[in-house]
Each structure stands twice: as structure tokens, then as C-alpha cells.
Design an enzyme around this catalytic site. Structure first.
Site, mmCIF file in Angstrom:
data_model
loop_
_atom_site.group_PDB
_atom_site.id
_atom_site.type_symbol
_atom_site.label_atom_id
_atom_site.label_comp_id
_atom_site.label_asym_id
_atom_site.label_seq_id
_atom_site.Cartn_x
_atom_site.Cartn_y
_atom_site.Cartn_z
ATOM 1 N N HIS A 72 -1.436 -2.845 -7.091
ATOM 2 C CA HIS A 72 -2.128 -2.522 -5.841
ATOM 3 C C HIS A 72 -3.653 -2.646 -5.955
ATOM 4 O O HIS A 72 -4.325 -1.751 -6.475
ATOM 5 C CB HIS A 72 -1.728 -1.096 -5.407
ATOM 6 C CG HIS A 72 -2.282 -0.692 -4.083
ATOM 7 N ND1 HIS A 72 -2.721 0.579 -3.808
ATOM 8 C CD2 HIS A 72 -2.485 -1.400 -2.945
ATOM 9 C CE1 HIS A 72 -3.159 0.626 -2.571
ATOM 10 N NE2 HIS A 72 -3.031 -0.556 -2.032
ATOM 11 N N ASN A 77 -4.013 5.874 -1.145
ATOM 12 C CA ASN A 77 -3.673 5.958 0.286
ATOM 13 C C ASN A 77 -3.023 7.275 0.682
ATOM 14 O O ASN A 77 -3.074 7.664 1.839
ATOM 15 C CB ASN A 77 -2.793 4.773 0.686
ATOM 16 C CG ASN A 77 -3.632 3.520 0.827
ATOM 17 O OD1 ASN A 77 -4.718 3.564 1.394
ATOM 18 N ND2 ASN A 77 -3.160 2.419 0.285
ATOM 19 N N SER A 90 0.828 -1.203 0.000
ATOM 20 C CA SER A 90 0.000 0.000 0.000
ATOM 21 C C SER A 90 0.859 1.248 0.000
ATOM 22 O O SER A 90 0.352 2.348 -0.172
ATOM 23 C CB SER A 90 -0.863 0.037 1.260
ATOM 24 O OG SER A 90 -1.593 -1.138 1.378
HETATM 25 P P1 NAD Z 1 -2.964 -9.643 6.386
HETATM 26 O O1 NAD Z 1 -2.329 -9.381 7.704
HETATM 27 O O2 NAD Z 1 -4.434 -9.965 6.320
HETATM 28 O O3 NAD Z 1 -2.213 -10.872 5.652
HETATM 29 C C1 NAD Z 1 -0.828 -10.975 5.505
HETATM 30 C C2 NAD Z 1 -0.493 -12.441 5.285
HETATM 31 O O4 NAD Z 1 0.913 -12.523 4.950
HETATM 32 C C3 NAD Z 1 -0.696 -13.311 6.541
HETATM 33 O O5 NAD Z 1 -1.526 -14.424 6.219
HETATM 34 C C4 NAD Z 1 0.723 -13.769 6.903
HETATM 35 O O6 NAD Z 1 0.776 -15.079 7.443
HETATM 36 C C5 NAD Z 1 1.407 -13.708 5.542
HETATM 37 N N1 NAD Z 1 2.858 -13.620 5.614
HETATM 38 C C6 NAD Z 1 3.627 -12.904 6.474
HETATM 39 N N2 NAD Z 1 4.937 -13.107 6.204
HETATM 40 C C7 NAD Z 1 4.982 -13.961 5.152
HETATM 41 C C8 NAD Z 1 6.056 -14.562 4.415
HETATM 42 N N3 NAD Z 1 7.324 -14.307 4.722
HETATM 43 N N4 NAD Z 1 5.745 -15.385 3.401
HETATM 44 C C9 NAD Z 1 4.448 -15.648 3.081
HETATM 45 N N5 NAD Z 1 3.394 -15.121 3.749
HETATM 46 C C10 NAD Z 1 3.676 -14.288 4.768
HETATM 47 O O7 NAD Z 1 -2.590 -8.400 5.478
HETATM 48 P P2 NAD Z 1 -3.391 -7.821 4.198
HETATM 49 O O8 NAD Z 1 -4.381 -6.829 4.649
HETATM 50 O O9 NAD Z 1 -3.818 -8.960 3.321
HETATM 51 O O10 NAD Z 1 -2.226 -6.988 3.483
HETATM 52 C C11 NAD Z 1 -1.284 -7.612 2.636
HETATM 53 C C12 NAD Z 1 -0.628 -6.574 1.759
HETATM 54 O O11 NAD Z 1 -1.629 -5.918 0.979
HETATM 55 C C13 NAD Z 1 0.107 -5.465 2.525
HETATM 56 O O12 NAD Z 1 1.241 -5.083 1.788
HETATM 57 C C14 NAD Z 1 -0.930 -4.347 2.550
HETATM 58 O O13 NAD Z 1 -0.340 -3.073 2.657
HETATM 59 C C15 NAD Z 1 -1.564 -4.522 1.189
HETATM 60 N N6 NAD Z 1 -2.916 -3.968 1.061
HETATM 61 C C16 NAD Z 1 -3.808 -4.063 2.093
HETATM 62 C C17 NAD Z 1 -5.090 -3.526 1.942
HETATM 63 C C18 NAD Z 1 -6.108 -3.635 3.049
HETATM 64 O O14 NAD Z 1 -7.138 -2.945 2.976
HETATM 65 N N7 NAD Z 1 -5.913 -4.458 4.039
HETATM 66 C C19 NAD Z 1 -5.453 -2.899 0.740
HETATM 67 C C20 NAD Z 1 -4.522 -2.853 -0.304
HETATM 68 C C21 NAD Z 1 -3.254 -3.385 -0.126
#
Ligand code: NAD
Length: 291
Positions: free
Chosen positions: A140, A190, A119
Site C-alpha cells: 500500500h 486509513n 486502501s
Molecule cells: P484511479 O481511479 O485514479 O485509477 C484506477 C485505474 O484503474 C483507472 O485508470 C482505471 O481505468 C483502471 N482500471 C479499472 N478497472 C481495471 C481493470 N479491470 N484492469 C485494469 N485497469 C483497470 O484510482 P487510484 O486513486 O489510482 O486508486 C487505485 C488503487 O489504489 C485503489 O485500490 C485505491 O484504493 C488505492 N489507493 C489510492 C490512494 C489515493 O490516494 N488515491 C492511495 C493509496 C491507495
């Protein structure tokens, strides 16, 4: 470049939504996570969300069955080696993402495109630590992925045109709309959204309003479909804080300093919906404000 096999790293909120839409669009998907439980939960969620779409007549039962068969899961990161495109959607921490790309590199095909769903983290910096900065970019998606129309495509300083076009073609095949953003902290959505959420937390911290009055003011007074605190819980408060820190560090302007109350919620492990508690408590039948 023809993309058919797509690897996803991270099966959290974003990873499962990305796998869902890619599989329905006919791509072969391999999703990995360090946690087997996260993968199991992701597959349950995908099935539940697709069933809901089938129930509403948006997809057929056949589409659903075929799409589910196209998704393969693994806890071994290097199983993603044969992918044409990799979308990294792991925890929003630069060291985590860097380690993932480092471990993946020796196993990739020469043509594999690497992308991150980050993000806010610099695409150019993530790319510079790989062997293929010209084949690296930001991909993204917005949350929830099956519902939201936009995908921001972010070119790093070295990203070549072929890589951009290949990713744009994937967005087109998903039936979504691509917005091209330059690689500056938090990109477009963002950069605008997070300071608003952070300001809502300051409004709460300073006692200008409580959780309910802040959210209903923005819903009824600015016509937002969700209040900013409800939205923060939906995104994840750890992710919101990480993005504010990237804005603060990257743009060196005090207007981006994260609200201490946001930090306190994250320190408490109250991360929003995903941990059942944030600005609202989700453990009962109805969300209850925590302040
Ligand atoms: P989340 O916490 O729901 O999920 C993250 C996942 O990554 C977890 O299941 C964790 O076990 C896994 N993980 C951690 N380290 C790892 C590794 N070394 N190898 C493989 N898996 C690993 O987070 P999310 O909300 O899904 O966010 C993920 C990404 O997407 C981030 O970069 C976030 O900034 C981005 N994002 C989030 C949103 C949102 O609204 N939540 C929107 C757009 C982008």
C-alpha cells in the site's frame, strides 16, 4: 527471491506514481489498464513529474531517460504474465480486483508474487480466491507516490515470510520506509485518516463550518499541511467513500457510517481533482469551494 520485473495493473493516480518510482529504482516495469487513454495520460504525467525532479537536480537527465525506457505499457492484462511481482492498483472495488486476479492466474509464473495496493479491502479474502494465498499480500503506497515516504505492507493470514521479505526488499530499494500492518479494514493509515475526513464532511453537512473554514481550521489549528476536504479531493471522493463503506461493513460500528453528503458528491460524479470538481471546483485558475 530476486525481483526484477514488476507488473502494475491500473494506470490511474496510484499506478503512474508506482511505475515512476519503480523505474527510477531500476526495475523493469510493465503497466496495464483497460483504458489506452489512461495509459497515455500516465506516461505524460510520469514524464512531466520526472522532468520536474530533473529540473530540481534530484535526478539526472540520464536517470530520467533510462527510467522512461524501462516502462512498457499495454491494454492486455495477460502481458503481465512473466512478472516476478504484480502490484494491482485498479479501481477500489472488490469485484474489479477479484476479476483481475482471476484473469491473471493462468498466465503467471509459479514464483510470481501477487500484491494489491488496496486502501481497505481484505487481503486475506482477495488472496483466498487465488492459487497462491501464501504469495499474496498488501503493498500500500501513499499518494503522491514519488513524494510520500511510507509503504504499508499487509500480511494476509496465509502470507509466508519469503513473500514479506521480498516485498520489504523492494520498499528498501525504493528508499522508502515500510510499516507492517495487520489485515483489518483499512489497515493503519486509513483507519485513522478516513474517519477524520468523514467527520470533516459531517461538519460541513451539519453547517458547523463551510469548506474554507473547515480546511483553514485544520491547517492553522492542527498544523495539517492540507485541510481534510482538500485532502479528500486529492485522494478521490469515490475512494474515500469506498474506504468508509469497508470500515462500516467490516467493523460493524455506526461510528464509521459514511456521511450522506459524501455519498451525494460521489453520486453527482464530483470525485475531486480527478474529475475537476469535488469540495472544490478546479476548472478555473484557482480552486473555488463548492459549499
Ligand atoms: P484511479 O481511479 O485514479 O485509477 C484506477 C485505474 O484503474 C483507472 O485508470 C482505471 O481505468 C483502471 N482500471 C479499472 N478497472 C481495471 C481493470 N479491470 N484492469 C485494469 N485497469 C483497470 O484510482 P487510484 O486513486 O489510482 O486508486 C487505485 C488503487 O489504489 C485503489 O485500490 C485505491 O484504493 C488505492 N489507493 C489510492 C490512494 C489515493 O490516494 N488515491 C492511495 C493509496 C491507495
Amino acid at each position: 527471491m530476486d525481483i526484477q520485473t514488476i507488473g502494475i495493473v491500473g494506470a490511474g493516480q496510484m499506478g503512474n506514481g508506482i511505475a515512476h518510482v519503480l523505474a527510477l529504482a531500476g526495475y523493469d516495469v510493465k503497466m496495464t489498464d483497460v483504458s489506452g487513454e489512461a495509459l497515455e495520460n500516465a506516461m505524460k504525467l510520469i514524464e512531466g513529474n520526472m522532468s520536474r525532479q530533473a529540473g530540481r537536480g534530484k535526478i539526472s537527465e540520464d536517470d530520467m531517460a533510462t527510467a522512461l525506457k524501462r516502462i512498457d505499457t499495454s491494454t492486455t492484462l495477460t502481458d503481465l504474465g512473466p512478472s516476478d511481482l504484480i502490484i494491482e492498483a485498479a479501481t477500489e472495488r472488490e469485484t474489479v480486483k477479484q476479476a483481475i486476479f482471476e484473469d491473471l492466474l493462468p498466465h503467471l509464473k509459479p514464483h510470481t508474487i501477487l500484491t494489491s495496493n488496496t486502501s481497505s479491502i481484505s487481503i486475506t479474502r482477495l488472496a483466498s480466491r487465488t492459487d497462491r494465498p501464501e504469495k499474496f499480500m498488501g503493498f500500500h503506497f501513499m499518494n503522491p507516490v514519488p513524494v510520500m515516504q511510507l509503504v504499508e505492507l499487509i500480511r494476509g493470514i496465509a502470507t509466508d515470510e519469503e513473500t514479506f521479505s521480498a516485498c520489504k526488499a523492494v520498499v528498501d530499494r525504493l528508499g522508502k520506509t515500510a510499516a507492517s500492518a495487520e489485515d483489518f479494514p483499512a489497515f493503519i493509515v486509513n483507519r485513522i485518516l478516513m474517519p477524520m475526513i468523514n467527520e470533516a464532511v459531517y461538519t460541513l453537512y451539519e453547517g458547523v463550518g463551510n469548506v474554507q473554514s473547515i480546511d483553514s481550521s485544520m491547517k492553522l489549528g492542527a498544523n495539517h499541511p492540507m485541510g481534510p476536504l482538500e485532502l479528500a479531493d486529492f485522494i478521490g471522493l469515490d475512494t474515500c467513500l469506498a474506504i468508509m463503506n469497508v470500515l462500516h461493513d467490516g467493523l460493524a460500528d455506526t461510528k464509521y457510517r459514511p456521511c450522506p453528503l459524501l455519498t451525494k458528491y460521489v453520486e453527482a460524479g464530483w470525485l475531486g481533482r480527478k474529475s475537476q470538481r469535488g469540495f472544490y471546483d478546479y476548472r478555473g485558475d484557482m480552486p473555488v469551494p463548492t459549499r
